[in-house]
Design a protein around this motif. Structure first.
Motif, PDB file in Angstrom:
ATOM      1  N   UNK A  41     -21.252   9.759 -27.701  1.00  8.83           N
ATOM      2  CA  UNK A  41     -19.978   9.888 -26.490  1.00  8.83           C
ATOM      3  C   UNK A  41     -19.412   9.017 -26.117  1.00  8.83           C
ATOM      4  N   UNK A  42     -19.853   7.474 -26.267  1.00  3.94           N
ATOM      5  CA  UNK A  42     -19.558   6.344 -25.709  1.00  3.94           C
ATOM      6  C   UNK A  42     -18.210   5.627 -26.203  1.00  3.94           C
ATOM      7  N   UNK A  43     -17.698   4.907 -25.443  1.00  4.94           N
ATOM      8  CA  UNK A  43     -16.525   4.466 -25.808  1.00  4.94           C
ATOM      9  C   UNK A  43     -16.774   3.010 -26.499  1.00  4.94           C
ATOM     10  N   UNK A 216     -10.212  -1.258 -28.514  1.00  4.09           N
ATOM     11  CA  UNK A 216     -10.758   0.037 -29.116  1.00  4.09           C
ATOM     12  C   UNK A 216     -11.345  -0.364 -30.537  1.00  4.09           C
ATOM     13  N   UNK A 260      -6.450   1.956 -17.211  1.00  2.36           N
ATOM     14  CA  UNK A 260      -7.359   3.366 -16.931  1.00  2.36           C
ATOM     15  C   UNK A 260      -8.103   3.065 -15.496  1.00  2.36           C
ATOM     16  N   UNK A 263      -8.801   6.664 -14.430  1.00  7.87           N
ATOM     17  CA  UNK A 263      -9.901   7.305 -15.344  1.00  7.87           C
ATOM     18  C   UNK A 263     -11.180   6.725 -15.356  1.00  7.87           C
ATOM     19  N   UNK A 266     -12.969   7.921 -12.174  1.00  8.43           N
ATOM     20  CA  UNK A 266     -13.408   9.237 -12.388  1.00  8.43           C
ATOM     21  C   UNK A 266     -14.576   9.292 -13.094  1.00  8.43           C
ATOM     22  N   UNK A 267     -14.647   8.479 -14.392  1.00 10.07           N
ATOM     23  CA  UNK A 267     -15.644   8.734 -15.264  1.00 10.07           C
ATOM     24  C   UNK A 267     -16.801   8.051 -14.776  1.00 10.07           C
TER      25      UNK A 267
ATOM     26  N   UNK B 264      -7.733   6.988 -30.260  1.00  6.63           N
ATOM     27  CA  UNK B 264      -8.351   7.350 -28.822  1.00  6.63           C
ATOM     28  C   UNK B 264      -8.745   8.811 -28.842  1.00  6.63           C
ATOM     29  N   UNK B 268     -12.180   8.813 -31.134  1.00  6.89           N
ATOM     30  CA  UNK B 268     -12.970   8.720 -30.034  1.00  6.89           C
ATOM     31  C   UNK B 268     -12.962  10.118 -28.995  1.00  6.89           C
ATOM     32  N   UNK B 273     -12.407  13.928 -22.694  1.00  7.65           N
ATOM     33  CA  UNK B 273     -12.706  12.911 -21.612  1.00  7.65           C
ATOM     34  C   UNK B 273     -12.948  13.554 -20.235  1.00  7.65           C
ATOM     35  N   UNK B 274     -13.754  13.616 -19.412  1.00  7.99           N
ATOM     36  CA  UNK B 274     -14.744  12.378 -19.452  1.00  7.99           C
ATOM     37  C   UNK B 274     -15.959  12.636 -20.293  1.00  7.99           C
ATOM     38  N   UNK B 275     -16.060  14.046 -20.888  1.00 10.51           N
ATOM     39  CA  UNK B 275     -17.305  14.174 -21.480  1.00 10.51           C
ATOM     40  C   UNK B 275     -17.635  12.843 -22.574  1.00 10.51           C
ATOM     41  N   UNK B 276     -16.503  12.719 -23.250  1.00  9.00           N
ATOM     42  CA  UNK B 276     -16.317  11.402 -23.895  1.00  9.00           C
ATOM     43  C   UNK B 276     -15.918  10.301 -23.313  1.00  9.00           C
ATOM     44  N   UNK B 277     -16.303   9.123 -23.399  1.00 10.47           N
ATOM     45  CA  UNK B 277     -16.031   7.991 -22.397  1.00 10.47           C
ATOM     46  C   UNK B 277     -14.545   7.554 -22.663  1.00 10.47           C
ATOM     47  N   UNK B 278     -14.006   7.736 -23.763  1.00 15.36           N
ATOM     48  CA  UNK B 278     -12.851   7.101 -23.785  1.00 15.36           C
ATOM     49  C   UNK B 278     -11.587   7.809 -23.216  1.00 15.36           C
ATOM     50  N   UNK B 279     -10.801   7.144 -22.539  1.00 11.51           N
ATOM     51  CA  UNK B 279      -9.617   7.733 -21.990  1.00 11.51           C
ATOM     52  C   UNK B 279      -8.455   7.595 -22.655  1.00 11.51           C
ATOM     53  N   UNK B 280      -7.274   8.550 -22.255  1.00 12.45           N
ATOM     54  CA  UNK B 280      -6.072   8.272 -23.049  1.00 12.45           C
ATOM     55  C   UNK B 280      -5.186   8.885 -21.855  1.00 12.45           C
TER      56      UNK B 280
END
Lengths: 279, 465
Positions: A41-43, A216, A260, A263, A266-267, B264, B268, B273-280
């Motif tokens: 689930x990571x970026x 990305x 971001x 975000x 928040x994260x 994204x 991704x 999000x935020x369960x998955x880390x990548x925002x948009x």
């Protein structure tokens, strides 16, 4: 999956991982980076390559705990795995015999500048290194950088160790002595790189900076990392990360690094409420 | 002569108001009786003009007859004989310009819904047999290794065909999952990712090895592949680099390339999000620049992410839009608004580095250009300010330079594509073939698959020669 072979806590919040990635290690060169994804689930985030061992098949990365991803990464230790580890990406730093090269590192970028200083020295340059940190507690790899430099200057913002002040002060003094300096490489926080470039500009010394915008894929596919250099849009991941510091549109870089912030906050808050106590 | 049945069985879909707020698949697929009814309309023409319209030459009347006869395993077998990705093709192929356009009933404006039937067969297999690969008989191995670069539709097709011919195939993918544009580009609501992964799994079950996180040109070069035991290399890395407009303000925050926005969201999973880390970011009002399928996908994703108003801004008229009609209609039903004959002049900053508006101007259509479409010409004095929170630039892509710039003796065009013989996929470099967007510039999934098929046949010929 990529196994973490070794973990070192260099200073509070800054960690070193040696990661088994033989295919990346085979090709890594000074100035390049990897993109990692901690788990499913990571970026995807870019991290510069601090060192490599082609025989062992390992890559060394050094990172600071800043947001969710780096905090998650910091929970891992030797024997754990990173889901994805891609590289080496970006163009290597241009290495040749220039004459005298000044390598300036701010904060944990001392790890990034190490292989560059080493390569510059091996190419026959006289290498003068400057490393700066906020305070004594955040200094690491001083001896390591000294071992590949003809001269090393250390600064701390608060004066708790070595010379008090920012890295730009000794940089300016070196330029003012009139000694011929052929190239400056400045790597660290964007603001530090901007001021290094501003310091060298009146002296007309070519100054290379290694930019760190948000990425990305890291392979030229998305354009998230676009920067403006000399009025032309470039993708940091494939055209860089090294650029001429005198040509970089710094305000654009600063703005794009903040896209971001909400975000990320928040994260990170969400992450802290779940796992924060363990770190 | 039986009476012609001209009533195409419609595709059941999620209601527009519902689907505009979720990422579930829009088209729900035929039920058995609907598939049966549609299959029954097929005339089984002896000259099968439909096959001529199919870039991968599927025996279309054959699989439709099998559906009609209730022989679903037979339908699967016929389909997969030519097409390793039927669940994908049944969803995203532009059948209306291919097999359905050449169908005998197209003249009566009621061609057989071949795409829907293809999807029905693929979905039947996935839900009924469990293991997709159960019926595969592995051929004798030739011991010859082939490297396939990229794992999109051209690559998967070439890899599957080469594996079926007994060659040992390794696919090198730069991203962390296989599927290429099927994973990062086309959204979940049009092409569910578990279907892509099931079809990737089928290709792997043929004996194809998948190597992820390998950026060919960086992690290993094409020349190194050739000297490390690969007898042939098929390049199909896609046309990965996004085009921008080159107008002022384009690097402001809130302006995405469609590639970035879709990556994204799709790859991704930023919609989680935020369960998955990548925002948009989507904000309240979104403008998508462009009129192709990627523009429609971007607009429809933005809507599903919660934008109140989403606009397609396109410089020509609707009839010139390259997007599939069906996708334009889907977008319109969901509430996407169209500003046609309109073009951006510059993007306007809110003074913190964030886009707050676009200066737009109107266009009119002049003489036809090289593409045969009428050239849009600016109408002077029509400029106006259009406020936005987010802009997505969907103007197409150009080839990623990493492979051409790191491979010796590979001739490229001025557009950056690799010079490739269309019928064989051969490049200027011995033992290197190319296909998909890297050879042709941005095109469709099925045309890339056709190229993969032709290259695989030529590589096989070379390896046996």
């Amino acid at each position: 999956m990529y196994k973490i072979l070794l973990r070192q806590n260099l200073v509070p919040d800054i960690h070193l991982f040696k990661v088994a990635a033989p295919n990346v290690a085979k090709k890594a060169q000074a100035g390049q980076f990897v993109v990692i994804r901690v788990d499913e689930k990571g970026e995807r985030i870019p991290l510069t390559i601090a060192d490599w061992d082609r025989e062992e098949g390992s890559i060394t990365i050094v990172f600071m705990e800043v947001g969710t991803t780096t905090h998650r990464l910091a929970l891992l230790g030797a024997g754990d795995f990173i889901a994805d580890f891609i590289g080496p990406l970006g163009l290597p730093t241009h290495i040749e015999k220039f004459g005298t090269v000044v390598c300036v590192a701010g904060g944990f970028a001392v790890a990034t500048i190490m292989p560059i200083a080493r390569a510059m020295r091996m190419a026959g340059n006289q290498v003068i290194s400057i490393m700066g940190a906020r305070s004594k507690a955040l200094i690491f790899w001083e001896d390591k950088l000294r071992s590949v430099s003809d001269q090393l200057i250390v600064t701390t913002d608060d004066g708790s160790y070595a010379r008090q002040g920012l890295v730009t002060a000794p940089l300016k003094e070196l330029l003012e002595t009139g000694e011929k300096i052929d190239r400056v490489i400045a790597i660290g926080p964007s603001i530090m790189m901007k001021f290094c470039a501003k310091t060298t500009q009146p002296f007309g010394v070519k100054t290379i900076v290694s930019l760190n915008p948000i990425m990305v894929d890291g392979t030229g596919m998305c354009g998230c990392c676009r920067v403006s250099v000399g009025g032309v849009t470039k993708f940091t991941c494939v055209d860089g990360p090294d650029f001429d510091g005198h040509q970089v549109d710094w305000d654009l870089l600063f703005a794009r690094q903040r896209i971001y912030l909400d975000e990320e906050k928040h994260s990170f808050e969400q992450w802290q409420s779940q796992y924060g106590n363990r770190s | 002569m039986p009476k012609l049945n001209l009533s195409r069985v419609p595709m059941p879909k999620q209601a527009p108001s519902l689907r505009a707020r979720n990422f579930n698949e829009v088209a729900l697929g035929y039920a058995a009786e609907q598939a049966q009814a549609e299959a029954n309309r097929c005339l089984q023409c002896p000259k099968h003009p439909c096959i001529d319209g199919c870039p991968v030459e599927i025996d279309i009347p054959g699989f439709i007859k099998a559906i009609r006869d209730g022989d679903m395993p037979g339908a699967v077998k016929i389909l997969k004989d030519k097409n390793s990705l039927p669940g994908v093709c049944g969803r995203v192929c532009p059948q209306e310009t291919q097999c359905e356009a050449t169908c005998s009933l197209a003249k009566k404006e009621a061609p057989i819904a071949i795409g829907r039937l293809e999807r029905y067969v693929a979905d039947w297999e996935r839900t009924n047999t469990g293991t997709i690969s159960s019926s595969i008989i592995r051929p004798a191995l030739t011991g010859k290794r082939v490297a396939v670069v990229g794992s999109g539709p051209a690559s998967l097709t070439a890899a599957a065909d080469l594996a079926k011919l007994g060659h040992s195939v390794t696919v090198f993918e730069a991203l962390h999952v296989a599927g290429g544009v099927l994973m990062y580009g086309i959204p979940e609501f049009r092409l569910p990712k578990d279907i892509v992964q099931a079809e990737v799994g089928y290709v792997a079950s043929l004996g194809v090895e998948l190597e992820l996180n390998w950026v060919v040109g960086k992690t290993i070069t094409v020349d190194e592949l050739l000297s490390n035991g690969y007898r042939a290399v098929f390049l199909a890395p896609g046309a990965g680099a996004p085009l921008f407009l080159n107008i002022p303000g384009e690097n402001l925050n809130g302006i995405y390339s469609a590639n970035e926005f879709l990556t994204r969201v799709n790859l991704m999973k930023a919609y989680r999000f935020p369960e998955y880390d990548t925002p948009v970011k989507v904000g309240r009002k979104v403008a998508v620049i462009g009129g192709g399928n990627v523009a429609m996908d971007s607009a429809r994703c933005a809507l599903r992410l919660g934008a109140d108003e989403v606009y397609i801004i396109y410089r020509r008229a609707e009839v010139e839009m390259p997007a599939r009609r069906e996708e334009v209609e889907n977008a319109r039903e969901e509430g996407i608004q169209f500003r046609l004959l309109t073009n951006p002049k510059r993007f306007i900053d809110d003074e913190s580095g964030q886009v707050k508006a676009i200066e737009l101007y109107e266009m009119e259509l002049g003489e036809p250009d090289d593409s045969g479409r009428r050239r849009p010409v600016p109408k002077p004095g029509t400029e106006y300010i259009f406020e936005v929170d987010v802009v997505i630039v969907a103007l197409g892509t150009r080839p990623n330079p990493i492979i051409p710039s790191t491979t010796k003796d590979l001739v490229t065009t001025s557009e950056g594509t690799i010079v490739t013989d269309e019928s064989t996929g051969r490049t200027s470099k011995p033992r290197v073939w190319c296909g998909g967007d890297m050879a042709t510039g941005a095109a469709t999934v099925i045309s890339a698959m056709g190229a993969g098929k032709r290259a695989a046949a030529d590589i096989d010929k070379y390896l046996r020669g």
